[in-house]
Write a protein that holds these residues in place. Structure first.
Motif, PDB file in Angstrom:
ATOM      1  N   SER A 139       0.834  -1.199   0.000  1.00 28.35           N
ATOM      2  CA  SER A 139       0.000   0.000   0.000  1.00 28.35           C
ATOM      3  C   SER A 139       0.873   1.255   0.000  1.00 28.35           C
ATOM      4  O   SER A 139       0.614   2.211  -0.743  1.00 28.35           O
ATOM      5  N   ASP A 143       1.204   3.891  -3.064  1.00 27.59           N
ATOM      6  CA  ASP A 143       0.956   5.305  -2.793  1.00 27.59           C
ATOM      7  C   ASP A 143       2.130   6.151  -3.292  1.00 27.59           C
ATOM      8  O   ASP A 143       1.935   7.177  -3.940  1.00 27.59           O
ATOM      9  N   ARG A 147       1.873   8.955  -6.273  1.00 28.08           N
ATOM     10  CA  ARG A 147       2.236  10.345  -6.028  1.00 28.08           C
ATOM     11  C   ARG A 147       3.414  10.776  -6.905  1.00 28.08           C
ATOM     12  O   ARG A 147       3.441  11.899  -7.409  1.00 28.08           O
TER      13      ARG A 147
END
Length: 169
Positions: A139, A143, A147
């Motif tokens: 996760s 992420d 980003r």
């Protein structure tokens, strides 16, 4: 500067410097990999990635290609012209709005075979790498990648608007 312990137990490393170095190495590896894949098809890395985008999204407008790549309208138009001339895509009326034109990937058995040869082993490697991480780690990694991707696209848009004769903009 914030220091992070090294995984091997050695001296701490400067996170900013380590992040910049790994980011540069990672970006170089991605660019060189996709350039090599593009060369299989006689395309640039960006043209090859445009084909990938069309494989994922289906027929889209040139504007949508620009949104997903950060390229200017003119750059997208020239790229679609090259891909169309090479027989990889065609412009078609949008089935939902006949006033619009979409770019559609054309069937291409040669491209499909080359992509399978190029990406089959790579996907296996990535699957094995991802298998080393638990759900929370994955996760965080996903992420970070999302980003970073967003930052790259935003900066691509920014860079394409720079005046090459005036580096300050």
């Amino acid at each position: 500067m914030r220091q992070a312990p090294r995984r091997d137990g050695g001296d701490p490393v400067d996170q900013a410097a380590a992040g910049e170095l790994i980011g540069r190495e990672f970006a170089m590896a991605i660019v060189v990999f996709h350039e090599a894949v593009g060369q299989l098809l006689g395309l640039s890395a960006v043209e090859r990635k445009c084909l990938d985008l069309l494989q994922r999204l289906g027929p889209v407008t040139a504007g949508a290609i620009g949104e997903h790549t950060g390229l200017t309208t003119g750059a997208v138009t020239r790229m679609v012209d090259r891909l169309s001339k090479a027989g990889y895509v065609q412009r078609c009326p949008d089935p939902h709005d006949r006033r619009k034109v979409v770019v559609q990937l054309l069937p291409n058995e040669r491209m499909d075979a080359l992509m399978a040869a190029a990406f089959g082993p790579f996907v296996g490697d990535i699957t094995a790498i991802m298998g080393r991480y638990d759900a929370d780690e994955l996760s965080a990694i996903l992420d970070f990648v999302r980003r970073t991707t967003d930052a790259l696209l935003a900066n691509t848009r920014r860079i394409t608007r720079l005046d090459p004769n005036r580096p300050d903009g």
